[in-house]
Enzyme design. Structure first.
Site, mmCIF file in Angstrom:
data_model
loop_
_atom_site.group_PDB
_atom_site.id
_atom_site.type_symbol
_atom_site.label_atom_id
_atom_site.label_comp_id
_atom_site.label_asym_id
_atom_site.label_seq_id
_atom_site.Cartn_x
_atom_site.Cartn_y
_atom_site.Cartn_z
ATOM 1 N N LYS A 261 -6.570 -4.068 9.774
ATOM 2 C CA LYS A 261 -6.490 -4.851 8.526
ATOM 3 C C LYS A 261 -7.267 -6.165 8.679
ATOM 4 O O LYS A 261 -7.889 -6.639 7.731
ATOM 5 C CB LYS A 261 -5.029 -5.142 8.145
ATOM 6 C CG LYS A 261 -4.225 -3.935 7.694
ATOM 7 C CD LYS A 261 -4.710 -3.285 6.397
ATOM 8 C CE LYS A 261 -4.328 -4.003 5.137
ATOM 9 N NZ LYS A 261 -4.679 -3.221 3.920
ATOM 10 N N LEU B 171 6.279 -7.723 5.222
ATOM 11 C CA LEU B 171 6.698 -6.323 5.111
ATOM 12 C C LEU B 171 7.332 -6.080 3.735
ATOM 13 O O LEU B 171 8.239 -6.815 3.336
ATOM 14 C CB LEU B 171 7.696 -5.979 6.217
ATOM 15 C CG LEU B 171 7.934 -4.476 6.312
ATOM 16 C CD1 LEU B 171 7.153 -3.883 7.479
ATOM 17 C CD2 LEU B 171 9.395 -4.167 6.459
ATOM 18 N N ILE C 99 3.225 0.153 -3.224
ATOM 19 C CA ILE C 99 2.874 -1.095 -3.930
ATOM 20 C C ILE C 99 2.058 -0.776 -5.183
ATOM 21 O O ILE C 99 2.314 -1.308 -6.271
ATOM 22 C CB ILE C 99 2.073 -2.041 -2.998
ATOM 23 C CG1 ILE C 99 2.912 -2.428 -1.770
ATOM 24 C CG2 ILE C 99 1.614 -3.278 -3.755
ATOM 25 C CD1 ILE C 99 2.139 -3.187 -0.690
ATOM 26 N N PRO D 157 0.724 -9.816 1.943
ATOM 27 C CA PRO D 157 2.188 -9.709 1.905
ATOM 28 C C PRO D 157 2.798 -9.541 3.302
ATOM 29 O O PRO D 157 2.162 -9.012 4.206
ATOM 30 C CB PRO D 157 2.443 -8.429 1.088
ATOM 31 C CG PRO D 157 1.114 -7.924 0.643
ATOM 32 C CD PRO D 157 0.076 -8.562 1.510
HETATM 33 N N1 LIG Z 1 4.096 -1.729 2.756
HETATM 34 C C1 LIG Z 1 3.937 -2.866 3.437
HETATM 35 O O1 LIG Z 1 4.858 -3.382 4.082
HETATM 36 C C2 LIG Z 1 2.634 -3.607 3.382
HETATM 37 C C3 LIG Z 1 2.601 -4.946 3.811
HETATM 38 C C4 LIG Z 1 1.392 -5.643 3.762
HETATM 39 C C5 LIG Z 1 0.258 -5.009 3.288
HETATM 40 N N2 LIG Z 1 0.322 -3.697 2.888
HETATM 41 C C6 LIG Z 1 -0.909 -3.066 2.403
HETATM 42 O O2 LIG Z 1 -0.659 -2.623 1.082
HETATM 43 C C7 LIG Z 1 -1.418 -1.464 0.798
HETATM 44 C C8 LIG Z 1 -0.523 -0.379 0.245
HETATM 45 O O3 LIG Z 1 0.549 -0.155 1.153
HETATM 46 P P1 LIG Z 1 1.791 0.772 0.756
HETATM 47 O O4 LIG Z 1 2.928 0.375 1.606
HETATM 48 O O5 LIG Z 1 1.940 0.796 -0.714
HETATM 49 O O6 LIG Z 1 1.241 2.151 1.316
HETATM 50 P P2 LIG Z 1 1.470 3.679 0.873
HETATM 51 O O7 LIG Z 1 2.628 3.839 0.004
HETATM 52 O O8 LIG Z 1 1.397 4.451 2.139
HETATM 53 O O9 LIG Z 1 0.160 3.942 0.007
HETATM 54 C C9 LIG Z 1 -1.100 3.938 0.586
HETATM 55 C C10 LIG Z 1 -2.030 4.718 -0.296
HETATM 56 O O10 LIG Z 1 -3.319 4.707 0.329
HETATM 57 C C11 LIG Z 1 -3.931 5.927 0.048
HETATM 58 N N3 LIG Z 1 -4.917 6.293 1.078
HETATM 59 C C12 LIG Z 1 -4.741 6.374 2.409
HETATM 60 N N4 LIG Z 1 -5.888 6.765 2.985
HETATM 61 C C13 LIG Z 1 -6.795 6.955 2.000
HETATM 62 C C14 LIG Z 1 -8.146 7.365 1.952
HETATM 63 N N5 LIG Z 1 -8.834 7.695 3.049
HETATM 64 N N6 LIG Z 1 -8.745 7.437 0.741
HETATM 65 C C15 LIG Z 1 -8.077 7.142 -0.383
HETATM 66 N N7 LIG Z 1 -6.790 6.748 -0.406
HETATM 67 C C16 LIG Z 1 -6.165 6.656 0.774
HETATM 68 C C17 LIG Z 1 -2.818 6.964 -0.016
HETATM 69 O O11 LIG Z 1 -3.267 7.883 -0.983
HETATM 70 P P3 LIG Z 1 -2.836 9.404 -1.114
HETATM 71 O O12 LIG Z 1 -1.737 9.364 -2.116
HETATM 72 O O13 LIG Z 1 -4.039 10.086 -1.600
HETATM 73 O O14 LIG Z 1 -2.362 9.848 0.246
HETATM 74 C C18 LIG Z 1 -1.613 6.169 -0.492
HETATM 75 O O15 LIG Z 1 -1.340 6.368 -1.849
HETATM 76 C C19 LIG Z 1 -2.122 -1.092 2.101
HETATM 77 O O16 LIG Z 1 -3.423 -1.619 2.061
HETATM 78 C C20 LIG Z 1 -1.313 -1.810 3.164
HETATM 79 O O17 LIG Z 1 -2.080 -2.123 4.295
HETATM 80 C C21 LIG Z 1 1.475 -2.987 2.929
#
Ligand SMILES: NC(=O)c1ccc[n+]([C@@H]2O[C@H](COP(=O)([O-])OP(=O)(O)OC[C@H]3O[C@@H](n4cnc5c(N)ncnc54)[C@H](OP(=O)(O)O)[C@@H]3O)[C@@H](O)[C@H]2O)c1
Length: 338
Positions: A166, A191, A23, A189
């Protein structure tokens, strides 16, 4: 929804945590296109998985990648220094409580406190529909909206540690922001799927990939709401830029909650060449039904959503283009959105 470049912003610096995520990469791209200067936090700026960010239009001039960890308060404070706003997207996305809880909850508190210290104008926090709808005692007639909260005991008892963490994190964010007079807006959001900018496959995209690789033979008797990653990124920028925006925003198209049986049917229609499951894992129980929900609040800000069929199609095309799925020799893909 296309990005509105007529409202070009210059002179504002904002920080995006976890900038290389699925995202966040789109948020960074759209912010750069709008003229913002962006500080993106990553845990390892030298990791090749961040290279796509440096390729974005405007990145050479206006993107700085800074090293920060959610559990290292000082690193966050340094990243937010001089920023007008913060987009807090970083979080593990897993059901493993050991990996999930601390960065989600303590990390979010650290972000809010550091942002308040740095006197940023507004923080936009990426929460989840998982903090909203998980409540077994809610009547099916109730329309789920931004007033609803997931039941923590239920999340715990069902071992849904992602939704548990969360929910605790979002509640903590509201408490810390209130205590410090910080302007916080939250996006929830469903999924998130769609086109990937990053080279790796993230957890929510695996949800689609698993139906195409033959790794699952059946689909679950359950429902899921989907939303396009570009729409989610635009929602973040919209709530950041709209002075009157406040509170939480459920983020998904109307009618985006569909049964997994419909997901596999749509995928099979578009991409008949893949071994997509045709059988439900639980054919004895009644078919799960979607819950009712309202996305009126974000629609009132002007967000237009990509239909779920298009999101599913775009996800598969993107997985093919990034080399995560073999492209069939004879292109049998059958795209007819109607
Ligand atoms: N994807 C979905 O379906 C969805 C739906 C609703 C809400 N969300 C929320 O949206 C956000 C982003 O999701 P995404 O799907 O884009 O996830 P993603 O691609 O897995 O990205 C998550 C990011 O968080 C970083 N991260 C994890 N642990 C960390 C830490 N201890 N310190 C600093 N950075 C850290 C990772 O950084 P590194 O690159 O350094 O590993 C990664 O770049 C999250 O908060 C998630 O809960 C996602």
């Amino acid at each position: 929804m296309p990005i509105d470049s007529s409202t070009q912003v210059s002179g504002q610096t904002v920080c995006v945590t976890g900038a290389a995520g699925f995202i966040a990469s789109w948020i960074v791209k759209f912010l750069l296109e709008k003229g913002y200067s962006v500080k993106g936090t990553v845990r390892n700026p030298d990791d090749p998985k961040n290279a796509h960010l440096r390729e974005l239009e405007g990145a050479k001039e206006r993107l700085a990648l800074c090293k920060a960890d959610l559990l290292d308060y000082e690193s966050l404070k340094e990243a937010f220094n001089g920023c007008d706003g913060v987009f807090h997207t970083a979080s593990p996305v897993t059901d493993d409580p050991e990996k999930m809880l601390e960065p989600a909850v303590i990390g979010t508190k650290n972000v809010i406190v550091a942002a308040a210290e740095a006197k940023v104008r507004r923080v936009v926090f990426t929460s989840s529909i998982g903090t909203v709808y998980m409540d077994p005692n809610r009547s099916p007639d109730i329309v789920v909206d931004e007033h609803c909260w997931s039941d923590l005991e239920y999340c715990k008892n069902t071992k849904n540690w992602y939704c548990y963490a969360k929910t605790v994190a979002e509640k903590a964010a509201w408490e810390e922001a209130k205590a410090r007079g910080l302007d916080l807006v939250v996006v929830n959001p469903m999924l998130v799927i769609g086109t990937l900018l990053q080279p790796t496959v993230n957890a929510s995209i695996i949800h689609i990939l698993k139906y195409l690789t033959g790794s699952v033979k059946t689909y679950a008797n359950s429902v899921q709401g989907y939303v396009d990653v570009r729409d989610v990124a635009l929602a973040h920028i919209l709530v950041y830029e709209t002075p009157s925006a406040s509170g939480r925003y459920i983020c998904a198209d109307s009618d985006s909650i569909i049964h997994r049986g419909e997901v596999v049917e749509i995928l099979a229609k578009f991409f008949p060449e893949y071994p997509i499951p045709t059988k439900c894992k639980d054919e004895k129980s009644p078919r799960a039904k979607p819950y009712k929900y309202s996305n009126q609040k974000i629609k009132d800000l002007g967000l237009k959503f990509t239909p779920v069929r298009q999101c599913l199609y775009d996800s598969v095309k993107s997985l093919q283009e990034k080399g995560h799925l073999p492209i069939p020799t004879q292109n049998q893909s059958n795209f007819n959105i109607n």
